[in-house]
Design a protein around this motif. Structure first.
Motif, PDB file in Angstrom:
ATOM      1  N   GLY A  52      10.974  -7.036 -46.903  1.00  0.00           N
ATOM      2  CA  GLY A  52      12.300  -6.462 -46.763  1.00  0.00           C
ATOM      3  C   GLY A  52      12.942  -6.211 -48.120  1.00  0.00           C
ATOM      4  O   GLY A  52      12.305  -6.351 -49.169  1.00  0.00           O
ATOM      5  N   LEU A  56      12.859  -3.711 -41.949  1.00  0.00           N
ATOM      6  CA  LEU A  56      11.828  -4.721 -42.236  1.00  0.00           C
ATOM      7  C   LEU A  56      10.453  -4.173 -41.850  1.00  0.00           C
ATOM      8  O   LEU A  56      10.285  -3.597 -40.780  1.00  0.00           O
ATOM      9  CB  LEU A  56      12.075  -5.992 -41.416  1.00  0.00           C
ATOM     10  N   LEU A 100       6.694  -5.030 -40.877  1.00  0.00           N
ATOM     11  CA  LEU A 100       5.845  -6.111 -40.355  1.00  0.00           C
ATOM     12  C   LEU A 100       4.383  -5.670 -40.365  1.00  0.00           C
ATOM     13  O   LEU A 100       4.062  -4.555 -39.950  1.00  0.00           O
ATOM     14  CB  LEU A 100       6.211  -6.388 -38.887  1.00  0.00           C
ATOM     15  N   GLN A 149      13.013 -10.452 -32.031  1.00  0.00           N
ATOM     16  CA  GLN A 149      13.129  -9.651 -33.247  1.00  0.00           C
ATOM     17  C   GLN A 149      11.851  -8.852 -33.496  1.00  0.00           C
ATOM     18  O   GLN A 149      11.897  -7.721 -33.942  1.00  0.00           O
ATOM     19  CB  GLN A 149      13.434 -10.550 -34.448  1.00  0.00           C
ATOM     20  N   PHE A 150      10.698  -9.483 -33.224  1.00  0.00           N
ATOM     21  CA  PHE A 150       9.416  -8.806 -33.447  1.00  0.00           C
ATOM     22  C   PHE A 150       9.130  -7.782 -32.346  1.00  0.00           C
ATOM     23  O   PHE A 150       8.143  -7.073 -32.397  1.00  0.00           O
ATOM     24  CB  PHE A 150       8.262  -9.834 -33.507  1.00  0.00           C
ATOM     25  N   VAL A 208       9.127 -11.459 -47.730  1.00  0.00           N
ATOM     26  CA  VAL A 208       9.604 -11.045 -49.045  1.00  0.00           C
ATOM     27  C   VAL A 208      11.020 -10.499 -48.866  1.00  0.00           C
ATOM     28  O   VAL A 208      11.226  -9.553 -48.087  1.00  0.00           O
ATOM     29  CB  VAL A 208       8.693  -9.945 -49.632  1.00  0.00           C
ATOM     30  N   ASN A 209      11.984 -11.106 -49.545  1.00  0.00           N
ATOM     31  CA  ASN A 209      13.366 -10.606 -49.530  1.00  0.00           C
ATOM     32  C   ASN A 209      13.914 -10.406 -48.117  1.00  0.00           C
ATOM     33  O   ASN A 209      14.514  -9.366 -47.811  1.00  0.00           O
ATOM     34  CB  ASN A 209      13.469  -9.283 -50.320  1.00  0.00           C
ATOM     35  N   ALA A 210      13.695 -11.411 -47.261  1.00  0.00           N
ATOM     36  CA  ALA A 210      14.235 -11.330 -45.899  1.00  0.00           C
ATOM     37  C   ALA A 210      14.528 -12.737 -45.409  1.00  0.00           C
ATOM     38  O   ALA A 210      13.927 -13.716 -45.865  1.00  0.00           O
ATOM     39  CB  ALA A 210      13.242 -10.629 -44.967  1.00  0.00           C
ATOM     40  N   ASN A 219      15.985  -2.301 -38.736  1.00  0.00           N
ATOM     41  CA  ASN A 219      16.708  -2.671 -39.964  1.00  0.00           C
ATOM     42  C   ASN A 219      15.869  -2.436 -41.218  1.00  0.00           C
ATOM     43  O   ASN A 219      16.276  -2.820 -42.320  1.00  0.00           O
ATOM     44  CB  ASN A 219      17.163  -4.131 -39.891  1.00  0.00           C
ATOM     45  N   LEU A 260      10.858  -2.391 -38.349  1.00  0.00           N
ATOM     46  CA  LEU A 260      11.965  -2.684 -37.444  1.00  0.00           C
ATOM     47  C   LEU A 260      13.145  -1.746 -37.744  1.00  0.00           C
ATOM     48  O   LEU A 260      13.215  -1.156 -38.827  1.00  0.00           O
ATOM     49  CB  LEU A 260      12.392  -4.143 -37.593  1.00  0.00           C
ATOM     50  N   LYS A 320       4.605  -2.715 -37.696  1.00  0.00           N
ATOM     51  CA  LYS A 320       5.686  -1.796 -37.323  1.00  0.00           C
ATOM     52  C   LYS A 320       6.836  -1.953 -38.322  1.00  0.00           C
ATOM     53  O   LYS A 320       6.876  -2.911 -39.103  1.00  0.00           O
ATOM     54  CB  LYS A 320       6.171  -2.072 -35.914  1.00  0.00           C
TER      55      LYS A 320
END
Lengths: 429, 429
Positions: free
Chosen positions: B422, B124, B126, A388-389, A377-379, B122, B120, B118
């Motif tokens: 996000g 985001l 998850l 990244q994860f 959503v919005n990313a 920035n 992130l 988690k």
């Protein structure tokens, strides 16, 4: 390999039998070697990984000389420049490879974790613990770094590894594996923990993916053709990675600036990777407002738009299926969120799908109904990535639903076993 | 199915194409139906499962009449009495079937569980959540209860199901599925959530296990031949279940009474099931003491011992591989624990392996080095079972290492997806 004979049919059969035999021998040796790997402590494994990094650094000149042979052969054969670049090692790239090994050494060890457990009414104590898979096979294309990566992540997770790299990288891969096996021997570990399979014929791939009972999983890393060939013809379990026909749906309640910025990032940041957006779906309720800024922003970055609107390359059915991996994108105006979800269900490869919206209801509906490894959503779709994860190791992104889905870390290279401790319990009739 | 024509070759081709077409249509309808299943609440699913149990109870006479046709046909064809018994339904067995549905309704719903998550750096967010697999295929033999079980566990875990039962149970299965589809329609759920595939030809199995993109997993439940045929020829993912060549190793520090009691229980409790012990390995350091009591206890229960000692049926290589599923057992005296572990590595199907010992060091060595779904210390192999482990639903025991290993519960019929929320994040270059 046996020498060619006068009869071409016999030769083929002989070569095939020979390669299958070689692969089977290496797989048998790997299976045997794997049986003690699960009992190494984390400290022992990390010491080997760090020693391997040091040894490759020390052997950098030998590795670069071997790589120069591969590059020279590829250039002489007229190989495309981008492929030669993927094949080429430099001092910096070797440092990147050994840095990767040191990173893997620093990661938590998945083996031995207790995932669940209980004591039964009769006193039996159950523990479900993480154990290695056994023997992992990697089938991959030109990049020689996968040779060392594949060893590092397999070894840290307690697995032996069979590496079937590209024939174009044969000298580089052989030089790297020789260093790795030397380090294993110094640490009194069976060097058959890592072996390079013959890469001069497809038969070695076939033998690997059909070595039931010896090989526990094969992971293809490369283009869609390679992955499909491996997954379809394998009789050993496989993990399908990487194919990404990712969509971004601009919902009628989207912020158009946010949508534009995310689409641009998801398409132009690195067009050749699997988390790149390949199709943009625009809600008819916002098309008048969103179409112009999105298309002009894309075109300003040199992106070719395949669609049904004026000024676009006319789209065919094929475009909705395409994983362009280039500065091309498909674009379609859809009636509403239902039509977007239906389109995605029909064409998605199940990698990453995103909605841009300010509506909580739309975000919830999209994330609950869309079936993919990652739903955003919005990313930007570019965030679907092991680093990244926070997984710290690059094993690929699974687009299948069994065993592993999405970016894979070390735990995805493991299995579990149930330990059941008792003091003489029997089961009533 | 088309009517037979004069040309047998054409007929076969036509029937095959026809059956494949029928299976593909049913799989496509199941896939479509599955797309809304993941959004049903637990309460909605439980209401359907309880209504299905009530409806089958209410239709018991119809179901028993249909079953009587199957039984009559089997008896007329001279089918073995034990197979006819597996096929036969009684009022009690129907009550068992509906009791099973009510049990599944009472189990925790695996769907929607957040497995990890988690935020992130920035911003985001998850979350890794449990989602249905989509469409599950079961291929199974005579027992009609699997028809309802297979629906129950698939539906509770949010999956559509394609059932390929035995042709001998076709009337029973059709009657049961008709009731189930009626209940779904009453609850305004697409009845294609459960379909029975044609069972009069092997082609429907082939079509099912090769329906890539429509079927997410196929689970064969039956004999070793069925399982091997499905796993080897499938292009969709499969879960291998049940084949168990289980060993009990009597270590030199064993309590002989405990060993005898456990071996007797593991062999004679229910010889025909997969967790039955098939080979006993006796440490040479305890053979003088243990051999006589163990063999005489087994022989007193009518067990035929295949081995190398006087008074046994002479064992051949084949006996070390055999899953007898009868009152037969193989027995071998081995040098020590290393020889036992090597023998198990060579012949085990990876189901359940046990050691009988008072030595903690031996127990630790055996459990860490033996590679199987369940490894036991001083306990009967008969405990490897979903109900014993507390999973409450009978899906089978996986002997593979990917996705699921050991007794399977509802979570093994699910996948995961990553939700990434996000507010406009893009990934830096």
């Amino acid at each position: 390999m046996s020498a060619p004979t006068a009869d071409p049919v016999d030769t083929t059969a002989e070569v095939t039998a020979d390669v299958t035999h070689v692969v089977t021998e290496l797989a048998t040796a790997a299976k045997r070697a794997s049986r003690t790997l699960g009992t190494l402590t984390t400290a022992q494994k990390n010491a080997v990984l760090l020693a391997a990094a040091d040894a490759i650094d020390a052997a950098a000149d030998t590795v670069l000389a071997a790589n120069a042979e591969d590059v020279q052969r590829a250039e002489a054969a007229g190989t495309e420049a981008s492929l030669v670049d993927r094949l080429r090692l430099t001092a910096d790239r070797v440092a990147g490879i050994t840095g990767g090994l040191r990173q893997v050494a620093a990661l938590p060890d998945p083996i031995g974790a207790v995932l669940s457990g209980k004591t039964l009414p009769n006193g039996l104590e159950l523990r479900q613990v993480r154990v290695p898979l056994g023997v992992v096979g990697f089938v991959y294309e030109a990049r020689p770094n996968v040779t060392v990566d594949g060893f590092g992540i397999s070894f840290k997770s307690g697995n032996a590894v069979l590496l079937r790299g590209s024939s174009s990288a044969v000298s580089s891969n052989a030089a790297l594996v020789t260093v790795l096996r030397g380090v294993l021997e110094e640490h009194r570990i069976d060097p058959n923990v890592v072996s390079l399979l013959p890469s001069d014929t497809r038969e070695s791939v076939t033998a690997l993916i059909q070595a039931r009972g010896l090989v526990d999983v094969v992971i293809p890393r490369g283009g869609a053709g390679l992955i499909s060939a491996v997954v379809t013809n394998a009789t050993v379990p496989t993990i399908e990675t990487g194919s990404g026909n990712c969509h971004i749906f601009v919902h009628r309640d989207a912020d158009v600036d946010v949508a534009t910025r995310i689409i641009l990032n998801a398409k132009t940041r690195r067009p050749s990777v699997c988390n790149t957006v390949e199709t943009v779906l625009i809600d008819s309720g916002i098309a008048d407002e969103a179409l112009a800024p999105i298309t002009s922003a894309l075109q300003a970055q040199g992106v070719v738009i395949h669609g049904e609107e004026p000024g676009m390359e006319p789209a065919t059915e094929d475009d909705w299926h395409r994983e362009y991996l280039s500065l091309d994108i498909a674009l379609k105006v859809v009636d509403d969120i239902d039509a977007a979800i239906d389109h995605i269900a029909a064409y998605s490869t199940g990698h990453t799908e995103a909605i841009i919206t300010k509506s909580l209801a739309a975000a919830n509906e999209f994330t609950s109904r869309v079936d993919a490894a990652a739903v955003m959503v919005n990313a930007s779709t570019a965030f679907t990535d092991g680093e990244q994860f926070g997984f710290g190791a690059e094993i690929g992104i699974s687009t299948q639903k069994l065993h592993a889905r999405g970016p894979m870390g070390l735990p995805e290279l493991t299995s579990t076993k149930w330990l059941v401790w008792g003091d003489g319990q029997i089961r009533p009739a």
